[in-house]
Design a protein around this motif. Structure first.
Motif, short mmCIF file in Angstrom:
data_model
loop_
_atom_site.label_atom_id
_atom_site.label_comp_id
_atom_site.label_asym_id
_atom_site.label_seq_id
_atom_site.Cartn_x
_atom_site.Cartn_y
_atom_site.Cartn_z
N LEU A 5 -13.31 38.09 -34.91
CA LEU A 5 -12.31 38.09 -33.67
C LEU A 5 -12.34 36.39 -33.47
O LEU A 5 -11.34 35.74 -33.39
CB LEU A 5 -12.41 39.06 -32.84
CG LEU A 5 -12.16 40.26 -33.43
CD1 LEU A 5 -12.48 41.56 -32.30
CD2 LEU A 5 -10.52 40.43 -33.65
N THR A 65 -12.15 52.91 -23.05
CA THR A 65 -12.87 51.71 -23.07
C THR A 65 -13.86 51.39 -21.86
O THR A 65 -14.09 52.53 -21.05
CB THR A 65 -11.51 50.43 -22.52
OG1 THR A 65 -11.50 51.07 -21.15
CG2 THR A 65 -10.59 50.65 -23.38
N CYS A 107 -11.45 43.66 -27.86
CA CYS A 107 -10.67 44.55 -28.80
C CYS A 107 -11.42 45.11 -30.07
O CYS A 107 -11.27 46.20 -30.46
CB CYS A 107 -9.38 43.66 -29.44
SG CYS A 107 -8.27 43.38 -28.17
N TYR A 123 -12.84 43.37 -37.93
CA TYR A 123 -12.90 43.54 -36.45
C TYR A 123 -14.22 43.55 -35.77
O TYR A 123 -14.46 43.84 -34.56
CB TYR A 123 -12.36 45.23 -36.24
CG TYR A 123 -11.10 45.26 -36.99
CD1 TYR A 123 -9.75 45.06 -36.63
CD2 TYR A 123 -11.09 46.29 -38.21
CE1 TYR A 123 -8.74 45.04 -37.31
CE2 TYR A 123 -9.80 46.46 -38.73
CZ TYR A 123 -8.68 45.87 -38.32
OH TYR A 123 -7.75 46.15 -39.19
N THR A 170 -13.13 48.20 -28.64
CA THR A 170 -12.14 49.21 -28.40
C THR A 170 -11.63 49.89 -29.63
O THR A 170 -11.52 51.22 -29.85
CB THR A 170 -10.92 48.29 -27.60
OG1 THR A 170 -11.12 48.04 -26.55
CG2 THR A 170 -9.70 49.65 -27.44
N ILE A 171 -11.15 49.10 -30.68
CA ILE A 171 -10.83 49.49 -31.90
C ILE A 171 -11.95 50.34 -32.51
O ILE A 171 -11.81 51.72 -32.91
CB ILE A 171 -10.56 48.42 -32.90
CG1 ILE A 171 -9.30 47.74 -32.60
CG2 ILE A 171 -10.37 48.91 -34.39
CD1 ILE A 171 -9.29 46.27 -33.33
N LEU A 186 -11.19 38.91 -23.55
CA LEU A 186 -9.85 39.78 -23.82
C LEU A 186 -9.76 39.94 -25.32
O LEU A 186 -9.63 41.30 -25.90
CB LEU A 186 -8.81 39.12 -23.24
CG LEU A 186 -7.63 39.89 -23.13
CD1 LEU A 186 -7.47 41.18 -22.43
CD2 LEU A 186 -6.41 38.79 -22.60
N LEU A 187 -10.09 39.03 -26.24
CA LEU A 187 -10.20 39.06 -27.52
C LEU A 187 -11.23 39.85 -27.95
O LEU A 187 -10.99 40.97 -28.86
CB LEU A 187 -10.19 37.58 -27.89
CG LEU A 187 -10.33 37.42 -29.55
CD1 LEU A 187 -9.03 37.68 -30.14
CD2 LEU A 187 -10.49 35.95 -29.95
N THR A 232 -10.58 42.22 -17.93
CA THR A 232 -11.63 42.72 -18.92
C THR A 232 -12.72 41.70 -19.09
O THR A 232 -12.55 40.50 -19.20
CB THR A 232 -11.20 42.66 -20.31
OG1 THR A 232 -9.90 43.85 -20.31
CG2 THR A 232 -11.87 43.33 -21.32
#
Lengths: 405, 405
Positions: A55, A100, A76, A50, A79-80, A72-73, A149
């Motif tokens: 990513l 977020t 994550c 992650y 966020t995770i 956007l990718l 985002t």
């Protein structure tokens, strides 16, 4: 309301094991009566599933994706991380919620992958802190006016933390890293290097720009503008680390000496370039610096003389720089494997003889000074990389930095 | 504008290799002059780093995270998938853009982990399709009125695809799976099972509810409401798969026989429960079904008689059901290892003698029918699990389903 912002980077949140250390710092702050806003980076480094780089590695090539989708990718990842960290705080009996960057109020411009924070709307965080001990914010991200985002350019999660500290008027912004604070010099080079208990914003900016790498200068600037005290702390120790503030003397009392020099920083991998001309010197200056700027090559140690110019570039850009100069009809000479040594100290302002001490210390060791430059808080010298360890050690000794702390 | 929605599930987008197959289907549609809206699930199944289950496994326990945060976490799986898939479409020379569920216009209620679509605002997708061949939408997600990320309950990405098909008035919604379409029976049980070229919405609903598992019934309902034709297709073949539409005859012309029976579905792992009483029968009915409902045990094959009731439950709930009945003072008898066989066919409506054919076919093989039930498109029988293969094969033979397709 007593409030601390605590930022944990990728290595600090990488595994359940490392997160336990991070969580103990949050718990300590909660027990001390603080509300805590935690800022997290993506979990781990390249290879960890992650992490930002991993990513991005899912994508074929840079060209198969827009910057909008890149954001956007990679967003994550943070966020995770925020949800995972928040859940473990809850398990540790704190009352936590994950947000977020967008939910935490980060409004940015639409410059994807390099967005600039335009505003931090703190309503939601303040609201959540009424019912929670801790709010965990995904670092490095925000949204633009269209709701897209975005990710922040310079400084990433450090910048998120500093901006939140400023917007929330936090008592402290703690930047947790894997070092124990700002050191008087790189301990891999100077054995007697010591962690500093207090430095000023401008000192740390100079230290960080020169390769100290513990905090992004952009984050320091943000903290400085609103005078929020920063602390550079180790995730793995209980120490309070290095306090970064506007004045060295007022924060931690008289145990801090009114020192001349704070630390010695360095940066290697530098190439010195000299260009001469027998023609119009103004034209040379114009052409040389325009061509470097267009090619986005950063230049340093600019030394203009009547028949030409000497300057440095990162060695990684040296071939390109030489090519550009040759295309313009010049015949540059280069000296690669150079290093820049920075002697940093807010206390040197107005004190005569510092440069002379530096020069004396280096020449006594037979170290050649290729160039020098100075500002009111820093003196820089360019030397050969082979002399680096000896030079930094000599300066560290000269200014007795092993007695700092 | 010719428009197709194509949905690819987790196994279809799991690896670069499987995505190549998926991408060839998108490319074919683009070459045929369609604009394509692709809906993707998270990449892979449990164990794959970005799959829904794997993301959830990062969390300590259910109780350490709110449903709101669970949605924030798992939605990253589909978002990552959408960007990766879009980038590979671009690499394959299509012009694609990735959108989250929220960006694609999915507005839901705030029932986290089980959100209901309230509206699909198609403006953004329609706008993107002006400049792109393909829009890739992250399935299974939306946002509520507060801008919070939600995930859809029933049907997940299938539902996203069907809802988009309805909202955009698509020519087709293609659901790509790892089977070649809706089969006349489970090919693992009946060797001569054939893929069907056309079925009706209500037939597939009955097939799917009975264990066909290729598409979620919720998605079929959505498609049926707006009469969008669905196609169930194999990611790994070029066939058009099974067309699902309102009438079997009008779509693919006279090569489709006006058949009586479409297929035989089955579901095993069922336990039959009988409860009797010598007291007040109304009280028994009330107590039995209230207790099952409160414990969320689904009941089927309810057969009420003057002195009691017989019904079935999933075997996984049987112990609990028996315990509840004993707590009420009843003495239930149970028969475990039962199976339900469904003979499905929109063509059976009003045709006499179908039940008699089914009963005849099974009794000829010596198969005991424990219970039966029927609707106007389906006849169900409960049998012992040991007879399952023989029963399904017998019915498949009786209705000559090996000649379907």
């Amino acid at each position: 309301m007593k409030l601390i912002v605590q930022k944990f980077g990728g290595t600090s949140v990488r595994s359940k094991e490392t997160r336990k250390n991070a969580i103990s710092h949050v718990q300590k702050a909660v027990q001390d009566g603080y509300k805590v806003v935690v800022v997290v980076s993506a979990m781990g480094r390249h290879g960890d599933p992650y992490a930002t780089d991993t990513l991005l590695s899912l994508i074929d090539s840079e060209s198969s994706i827009s910057n909008r989708e890149k954001d956007l990718l990679v967003s994550c990842g943070e966020t995770i991380s925020s949800v995972v960290f928040s859940s473990e705080l809850n398990t540790a009996s704190m009352n936590s919620v994950a947000l977020t960057g967008s939910q935490a109020g980060f409004l940015t411009n639409g410059d994807f992958t390099n967005a600039k924070i335009e505003k931090v709307k703190t309503d939601r965080i303040i609201d959540e802190l009424k019912t929670h001990d801790v709010v965990v914010v995904a670092g490095f991200q925000g949204k633009d006016e269209n709701g897209e985002t975005t990710t922040l350019g310079r400084g990433g999660s450090d910048t998120t933390a500093a901006a939140l500290g400023a917007a929330l008027k936090a008592d402290f912004v703690d930047i947790f890293t894997d070092v124990e604070g700002i050191m008087t010099a790189d301990p891999r080079i100077v054995e007697s290097a010591r962690p500093l208990s207090v430095v000023t914003y401008s000192e740390i900016c100079n230290m960080a720009y020169q390769g100290a790498k513990v905090i992004h200068p952009r984050a320091v600037e943000l903290a400085m503008q609103s005078e929020v005290p920063l602390r550079i702390r180790s995730t793995y120790k209980d120490d309070e680390g290095t306090l970064v503030t506007s004045s060295r003397t007022e924060e931690r009392g008289q145990d801090i000496p009114d020192r001349l020099i704070t630390g010695i920083a360095h940066l290697s991998g530098i190439t010195q370039i000299s260009v001469k001309t027998e023609q119009h010197i103004g034209k040379l200056h114009d052409e040389v610096f325009s061509s470097m700027a267009e090619a986005k090559i950063s230049v340093d140690f600019i030394n203009i003389s009547p028949d030409g110019v000497t300057y440095t570039v990162p060695s990684s850009s040296a071939d390109k720089a030489v090519q550009l100069l040759e295309n313009l009809g010049y015949h540059p000479t280069t000296l690669s494997n150079c290093a820049k040594v920075s002697t940093v100290g807010a206390g040197m302002t107005g004190v005569p003889g510092v440069t002379s001490k530096i020069v004396g210390s280096l020449t006594a060791k037979g170290i050649e000074i290729l160039q020098s430059a100075d500002s009111h808080t820093t003196i820089w010298v360019l030397i050969k990389e082979k002399d680096l360890k000896e030079a930094v050690t000599a300066l560290h000794d000269t200014f007795q930095l092993e007695q700092q702390g």
